[in-house]
Design a protein around this motif. Structure first.
Motif, PDB file in Angstrom:
ATOM      1  N   LEU A 129       0.857  -1.191   0.000  1.00 11.22           N
ATOM      2  CA  LEU A 129       0.000   0.000   0.000  1.00 11.22           C
ATOM      3  C   LEU A 129       0.890   1.236   0.000  1.00 11.22           C
ATOM      4  O   LEU A 129       1.872   1.291   0.741  1.00 11.22           O
ATOM      5  CB  LEU A 129      -0.904   0.016   1.242  1.00 11.22           C
ATOM      6  CG  LEU A 129      -1.826  -1.189   1.407  1.00 11.22           C
ATOM      7  CD1 LEU A 129      -2.513  -1.142   2.767  1.00 11.22           C
ATOM      8  CD2 LEU A 129      -2.863  -1.207   0.304  1.00 11.22           C
ATOM      9  N   VAL A 131       1.010   5.166   0.789  1.00  9.38           N
ATOM     10  CA  VAL A 131       0.288   6.246   1.470  1.00  9.38           C
ATOM     11  C   VAL A 131       1.210   7.453   1.581  1.00  9.38           C
ATOM     12  O   VAL A 131       2.427   7.338   1.459  1.00  9.38           O
ATOM     13  CB  VAL A 131      -0.210   5.813   2.870  1.00  9.38           C
ATOM     14  CG1 VAL A 131      -1.228   4.708   2.754  1.00  9.38           C
ATOM     15  CG2 VAL A 131       0.970   5.379   3.734  1.00  9.38           C
ATOM     16  N   GLN A 173      -0.727  -9.794  11.497  1.00  8.61           N
ATOM     17  CA  GLN A 173      -2.098 -10.261  11.326  1.00  8.61           C
ATOM     18  C   GLN A 173      -2.096 -11.719  10.907  1.00  8.61           C
ATOM     19  O   GLN A 173      -1.325 -12.123  10.023  1.00  8.61           O
ATOM     20  CB  GLN A 173      -2.817  -9.427  10.264  1.00  8.61           C
ATOM     21  CG  GLN A 173      -2.992  -7.971  10.667  1.00  8.61           C
ATOM     22  CD  GLN A 173      -3.632  -7.163   9.563  1.00  8.61           C
ATOM     23  OE1 GLN A 173      -3.641  -7.591   8.420  1.00  8.61           O
ATOM     24  NE2 GLN A 173      -4.160  -6.011   9.924  1.00  8.61           N
TER      25      GLN A 173
ATOM     26  N   ARG B 381      -6.538   6.482   0.276  1.00 13.09           N
ATOM     27  CA  ARG B 381      -5.521   5.436   0.440  1.00 13.09           C
ATOM     28  C   ARG B 381      -5.120   5.277   1.900  1.00 13.09           C
ATOM     29  O   ARG B 381      -4.970   4.161   2.405  1.00 13.09           O
ATOM     30  CB  ARG B 381      -4.290   5.774  -0.398  1.00 13.09           C
ATOM     31  CG  ARG B 381      -4.503   5.565  -1.876  1.00 13.09           C
ATOM     32  CD  ARG B 381      -3.227   5.813  -2.617  1.00 13.09           C
ATOM     33  NE  ARG B 381      -3.384   5.628  -4.045  1.00 13.09           N
ATOM     34  CZ  ARG B 381      -2.394   5.685  -4.902  1.00 13.09           C
ATOM     35  NH1 ARG B 381      -1.173   5.946  -4.477  1.00 13.09           N
ATOM     36  NH2 ARG B 381      -2.607   5.495  -6.180  1.00 13.09           N
ATOM     37  N   VAL B 382      -4.932   6.407   2.560  1.00 12.35           N
ATOM     38  CA  VAL B 382      -4.524   6.348   3.971  1.00 12.35           C
ATOM     39  C   VAL B 382      -5.607   5.661   4.792  1.00 12.35           C
ATOM     40  O   VAL B 382      -5.327   4.757   5.606  1.00 12.35           O
ATOM     41  CB  VAL B 382      -4.251   7.772   4.505  1.00 12.35           C
ATOM     42  CG1 VAL B 382      -4.112   7.758   6.019  1.00 12.35           C
ATOM     43  CG2 VAL B 382      -2.994   8.338   3.869  1.00 12.35           C
ATOM     44  N   LEU B 383      -6.858   6.070   4.584  1.00 10.82           N
ATOM     45  CA  LEU B 383      -7.940   5.491   5.384  1.00 10.82           C
ATOM     46  C   LEU B 383      -8.121   4.009   5.057  1.00 10.82           C
ATOM     47  O   LEU B 383      -8.364   3.197   5.955  1.00 10.82           O
ATOM     48  CB  LEU B 383      -9.242   6.255   5.121  1.00 10.82           C
ATOM     49  CG  LEU B 383      -9.240   7.708   5.631  1.00 10.82           C
ATOM     50  CD1 LEU B 383     -10.516   8.420   5.215  1.00 10.82           C
ATOM     51  CD2 LEU B 383      -9.078   7.746   7.144  1.00 10.82           C
ATOM     52  N   ALA B 385      -5.766   1.937   3.968  1.00 12.32           N
ATOM     53  CA  ALA B 385      -4.634   1.208   4.547  1.00 12.32           C
ATOM     54  C   ALA B 385      -4.810   1.058   6.051  1.00 12.32           C
ATOM     55  O   ALA B 385      -4.568  -0.022   6.620  1.00 12.32           O
ATOM     56  CB  ALA B 385      -3.333   1.957   4.233  1.00 12.32           C
ATOM     57  N   HIS B 386      -5.262   2.111   6.693  1.00 19.29           N
ATOM     58  CA  HIS B 386      -5.464   2.050   8.146  1.00 19.29           C
ATOM     59  C   HIS B 386      -6.539   1.029   8.480  1.00 19.29           C
ATOM     60  O   HIS B 386      -6.405   0.244   9.423  1.00 19.29           O
ATOM     61  CB  HIS B 386      -5.852   3.445   8.665  1.00 19.29           C
ATOM     62  CG  HIS B 386      -5.991   3.491  10.157  1.00 19.29           C
ATOM     63  ND1 HIS B 386      -7.216   3.497  10.771  1.00 19.29           N
ATOM     64  CD2 HIS B 386      -5.062   3.503  11.150  1.00 19.29           C
ATOM     65  CE1 HIS B 386      -7.049   3.520  12.084  1.00 19.29           C
ATOM     66  NE2 HIS B 386      -5.736   3.529  12.340  1.00 19.29           N
ATOM     67  N   ALA B 388      -7.385  -1.555   6.694  1.00 20.10           N
ATOM     68  CA  ALA B 388      -6.932  -2.916   6.404  1.00 20.10           C
ATOM     69  C   ALA B 388      -5.979  -3.428   7.472  1.00 20.10           C
ATOM     70  O   ALA B 388      -6.048  -4.592   7.868  1.00 20.10           O
ATOM     71  CB  ALA B 388      -6.251  -2.942   5.028  1.00 20.10           C
ATOM     72  N   ILE B 389      -5.105  -2.554   7.923  1.00 20.76           N
ATOM     73  CA  ILE B 389      -4.069  -3.015   8.852  1.00 20.76           C
ATOM     74  C   ILE B 389      -4.585  -3.072  10.289  1.00 20.76           C
ATOM     75  O   ILE B 389      -4.218  -3.952  11.051  1.00 20.76           O
ATOM     76  CB  ILE B 389      -2.827  -2.099   8.734  1.00 20.76           C
ATOM     77  CG1 ILE B 389      -2.189  -2.348   7.371  1.00 20.76           C
ATOM     78  CG2 ILE B 389      -1.827  -2.369   9.844  1.00 20.76           C
ATOM     79  CD1 ILE B 389      -0.983  -1.491   7.103  1.00 20.76           C
TER      80      ILE B 389
END
Lengths: 201, 494
Positions: A129, A131, A173, B381-383, B385-386, B388-389
Motif C-alpha cells: 500500500l 500512502v 495479522q 488510500r490512507v484510510l 490502509a489504516h 486494512a491493517i
C-alpha cells in the motif's frame, strides 16, 4: 453559316476563353483543399475545447474540498500507521525471524520453526500500500511480509502463542492457521502477515 | 382587351431601347440594351454628332433588291430544317458567290418553317458602309418585310385563323406584308406616295389642293390594298386576310383608318401615329414592335444582310466582349467567394480563440481540481490502509476456551482450520468421537453447533447450506463458522 459560327471560338478567343474557365476553377482547386482542412481542424479543436470545459465543470460539481474533520481523521490514521508499522530494512527476513521466534518462545510455545516467505511467493496475500500526507509529502510504502510458523505445543501453548500474536499489535495479522491434534499435543501451522514500511521514492 | 391595348401590352414587353435612324430614303432601327443606349439620340441627319449606339446592334432596313422566300417544312425537325437551309443557301449563292444569302429557321407546331433572305453582294456592302457612316456597326441587318412578318406573330390572332396584313406607310413609299401566325408569307411594295412634304392631316396653304390630294391618297390606299388582298386570296391561294395593321412613322393616319374600315369592313390595328420629329430618343411604338420582330427572329447570324467579311469580325468582337464580361464576372465572383471564405475562416478563428481564452481561464480551476482530486485520493488510500491493517483480530484464546467449554462428552476436535476471507475469519472444525455410534456422534455435533450458535463469538453456518456450497473433504463431522464479532452481520448475509 458554318464559318460564322466557328469564328466565335477560333484561335483569337481561345486563350481568353481558357482564362475565363480556368481562373475560377484554379482558384477553387487551390483554395478549397486548405480551407477544408482548416475548417475540419478548427471543428475538432472546438469539440476538444468544449469537451474539456464540460469535463472541468463536471469535476467541479462532483469534487468538494476535504473538511477539517476529514483532514484530522486522515492525519490520525497516518500517525497510527507510522506508529504501528515499523521499518524492517533491506532484509526483512533476517530481522523478522529472530524477532518472531523470541516472541513465541517467550509465550511458551515449544518446537517452533519460522519461515520467511517473500511477498511475491504468496499470490493471494495482500498487496503493498502506498500512502502519503494529503499534500503528497512523506510518501511511504506499507509492505506485507508473509511469515509461516510451525509449532507443536499443547493447547494452552497454542493459546498463549495466539494471545502473543494478538498483543503484538496491528502490524502482525493472522491470515491462515491449521491446528491438528496429535495425541495430547497440537501441531499448528500459522501463516501471518507482518506489515513493515519503507519510504517511497 | 381591345386590339390597341393588346398591342400596347405587347410593346411593353420589350425591354430594349430603340433608336431610329434615317438612311437615305429608308428608316433604320437600331436597338441596344437600355443600359448602353441611354442618352443616345435620334440621328436623322448623316454626319451628326449623335453618339454611336453601343452594345448589340440590330437594324431593320428596306432595300428593294432584297428577296425573301418561305419554305414550310411540316413534320421536319429543327435540326433537319437547318441542314436543308444550309443546302438551299449554298444553291442560291452560286459559284462564285454573287448573292448574299442568309436563312432563318423557326420551329412551329406542324414542324419547321424556313425563310431564305437574299440580296446582291454589292447591295449588302453598300448598305453596311452606309450604316457605318452613320455610326451604326450593326451586328444584324434584317429586312423590314421579315421584321413586320415577325411583328404579326405578336399581334392578336385573327378570328377564324385568317391572315394579317401589315400596311407600312411612309412618305416616299409604302409596304404591305401578308403574314400568318408563323410570320412572313408575302410582301408587296405599293406605289403610294404623298404629293407634298407634309403629314396627312396637316393644314396646307391651299386647302382645296390638300383635300384633293388626301382624298386621292386614301382612295389609292384602299384600292391598292384591295388589289393586294385579291391577289393573295385568289392568285396565291394563301388564305383570307382577316386583320389589317396600320403602322409607320407618319402622323394623321386616322382618315386612312376610317376609309379602310368603311371599305374593307376589317378590324384595324394601329401601331404608332406620332410624327417623326417628336420621337426624340424615346422609342417609337411601331419601331419598337418591329424590333420586337427582330428579337423573335433568331440569332444575330440568322437572316442577316451584313456581309460575311464584315460580320465575322463583329461576331468575334462581340464574343470577345462577352468573354471579357464573363471573365470580369468570374473574377468578381471568385473574389467574393474568397472574401466570404476569409470571413468564414475569420469567424471560426475568432470562435476558437474565444474558446481558448475560456479554456485558459479554466487552467487555474483545473489545477485546483487536480489538487483536490489528489488530496481525496491520498486520503482514501490512507484510510483504506489504516482500515486494512488495524482490523481487529478475533480473540483467539477466548475462542478456543469457549470451543473447549462447549464440547459435548466424548466428542473432540481432530482438526481446526482458520482462514481470513474478505468477509471475515472462517473457522472449520473437524470432529471425532470416542465410543459413540454414528447417530450419537451426529447428535453430539448438532448439540455443539447449537451451543456455538448461542455464543456471540460464533456464527455457525447451517450444515445443509455448507454442504451445498462446499462438500466436506472427508467423512468426518464438520462445523463451519464465522468467528469475528465485527463480521457477524456480513456473515449473515452469505
Amino acid at each position: 453559316m458554318a464559318s460564322r459560327r466557328s469564328a466565335l471560338f477560333d484561335g483569337s478567343n481561345a486563350g481568353l476563353l481558357a482564362a475565363v474557365v480556368a481562373a475560377p476553377l484554379l482558384g477553387l482547386l487551390v483554395g478549397l483543399g486548405p480551407l477544408r482542412d482548416f475548417v475540419r481542424r478548427a471543428g475538432e479543436q472546438q469539440t476538444v475545447q468544449r469537451a474539456e470545459i464540460e469535463r472541468i465543470l463536471e469535476r467541479r460539481r462532483t469534487l468538494s474540498p476535504l473538511s477539517s474533520a476529514e483532514r484530522a481523521r486522515v492525519a490520525a490514521a497516518l500517525a497510527a500507521l507510522e506508529a504501528g508499522v515499523a521499518p524492517l530494512g533491506a532484509r526483512p527476513g533476517e530481522a523478522l525471524g529472530p524477532s518472531l521466534a523470541s516472541l513465541f518462545e517467550g509465550a511458551g510455545a515449544g518446537e517452533l520453526r519460522v519461515t520467511f516467505s517473500p511477498s511475491d511467493a504468496v499470490a493471494a496475500g495482500p498487496l503493498p500500500l502506498l500512502v502519503a500526507e494529503l499534500d503528497g509529502s512523506r510518501p511511504m510504502t506499507l509492505i506485507p511480509n508473509p511469515v509461516r510458523l510451525a509449532l507443536t505445543a499443547d493447547i494452552n501453548g497454542i493459546r498463549r502463542a495466539l494471545d502473543a500474536l494478538g498483543a503484538h499489535g496491528h502490524a502482525m495479522q493472522l491470515e491462515r492457521a491449521e491446528l491438528v491434534r496429535a495425541g495430547a499435543r497440537v501441531e499448528a501451522v500459522l501463516e501471518i502477515v507482518y506489515w513493515s514500511r519503507e519510504a517511497a521514492q | 382587351m381591345n386590339p390597341r391595348r393588346a398591342v400596347d401590352a405587347v410593346l411593353g414587353r420589350f425591354p430594349r431601347r430603340t433608336l431610329l435612324h434615317r438612311v437615305g430614303a429608308d428608316l433604320v432601327w437600331a436597338q441596344g440594351p437600355s443600359w448602353f443606349a441611354r442618352g443616345a439620340a435620334l440621328d436623322a441627319n448623316p454626319g451628326s454628332a449623335a453618339p454611336a449606339v453601343r452594345g448589340d446592334r440590330e437594324a431593320v432596313v428596306h432595300v428593294p433588291e432584297i428577296r425573301i422566300a418561305r419554305v414550310d417544312l411540316p413534320g421536319v425537325r429543327l435540326r433537319d430544317a437547318r441542314r436543308i437551309a444550309e443546302r438551299r443557301c449554298a444553291d442560291l449563292r452560286g459559284d462564285p458567290p454573287a448573292v448574299h444569302v442568309s436563312s432563318l429557321v423557326r420551329r412551329t407546331r406542324a414542324g419547321s418553317v424556313l425563310w431564305l433572305v437574299s440580296a446582291p453582294n454589292d447591295v449588302c456592302l453598300e448598305l453596311d458602309a452606309e450604316l457605318r457612316q452613320r455610326g451604326i456597326e450593326a451586328d444584324r441587318v434584317l429586312p423590314l418585310s421579315l421584321a413586320l412578318g415577325a411583328l404579326a406573330r405578336l399581334l392578336p390572332a385573327a378570328e377564324g385563323g385568317g391572315l394579317t396584313a401589315l400596311l407600312w406607310l411612309e412618305q416616299e413609299w409604302s409596304h404591305c406584308v401578308i403574314a400568318d401566325s408563323e410570320g412572313w408569307l408575302f410582301d408587296r411594295q405599293i406605289p403610294l406616295k404623298l404629293g407634298f412634304d407634309a403629314a396627312i392631316g396637316a393644314t396646307p396653304a391651299n386647302a382645296v389642293a390638300w383635300e384633293e390630294e388626301e382624298h386621292q391618297f386614301i382612295e389609292h390606299v384602299v384600292v391598292e390594298l384591295g388589289r393586294t388582298f385579291n391577289y393573295v386570296e385568289r392568285n396565291l391561294s394563301l388564305g383570307r386576310v382577316a386583320n389589317v395593321c396600320l403602322c409607320g412613322p407618319l402622323a394623321g393616319l386616322e382618315p386612312v383608318e376610317h376609309a379602310l374600315v368603311a371599305n374593307q369592313m376589317l378590324p384595324i390595328l394601329r401601331l404608332g401615329a406620332r410624327p417623326l420629329p417628336s420621337l426624340g430618343w424615346a422609342p417609337h411604338p411601331a419601331s419598337g414592335a418591329a424590333l420586337g420582330g427582330i428579337a423573335l427572329g433568331g440569332s444575330v447570324a440568322e437572316a442577316t444582310l451584313v456581309p460575311d467579311a464584315a460580320l465575322v469580325p463583329r461576331l468575334k468582337a462581340r464574343a470577345r466582349r462577352s468573354l471579357l464580361r464573363a471573365a470580369v464576372a468570374a473574377c468578381a465572383l471568385l473574389a467574393l467567394g474568397l472574401a466570404a471564405a476569409a470571413a468564414y475562416v475569420s469567424g471560426i478563428s475568432t470562435s476558437i480563440e474565444r474558446l481558448r481564452a475560456q479554456a485558459s481561464r479554466w487552467e487555474g480551476e483545473r489545477a485546483a481540481l487536480a489538487q483536490l482530486a489528489g488530496e481525496r485520493e491520498r486520503a482514501r488510500r490512507v484510510l483504506d490502509a489504516h482500515a486494512a491493517i488495524s482490523q481487529p483480530q478475533p480473540p483467539w484464546s477466548a475462542l478456543l476456551t469457549a470451543l473447549g467449554g462447549s464440547m459435548p462428552e466424548r466428542l473432540f476436535v481432530a482438526k481446526l482450520a482458520i482462514a481470513r476471507e474478505p468477509e471475515g475469519w472462517r473457522m472449520e472444525i473437524w470432529l471425532d468421537s470416542e465410543g459413540l455410534d454414528e447417530a450419537a456422534t451426529a447428535d453430539a455435533v448438532a448439540r455443539l453447533g447449537n451451543r456455538l450458535s448461542a455464543l456471540p463469538l460464533f456464527s455457525v453456518i447451517p450444515s445443509e447450506r455448507q454442504a451445498a456450497h462446499e462438500p466436506a473433504a472427508d467423512s468426518r463431522q464438520r462445523i463451519v463458522t464465522w468467528v469475528a464479532p465485527a463480521e457477524r452481520s456480513g456473515a449473515d448475509g452469505e
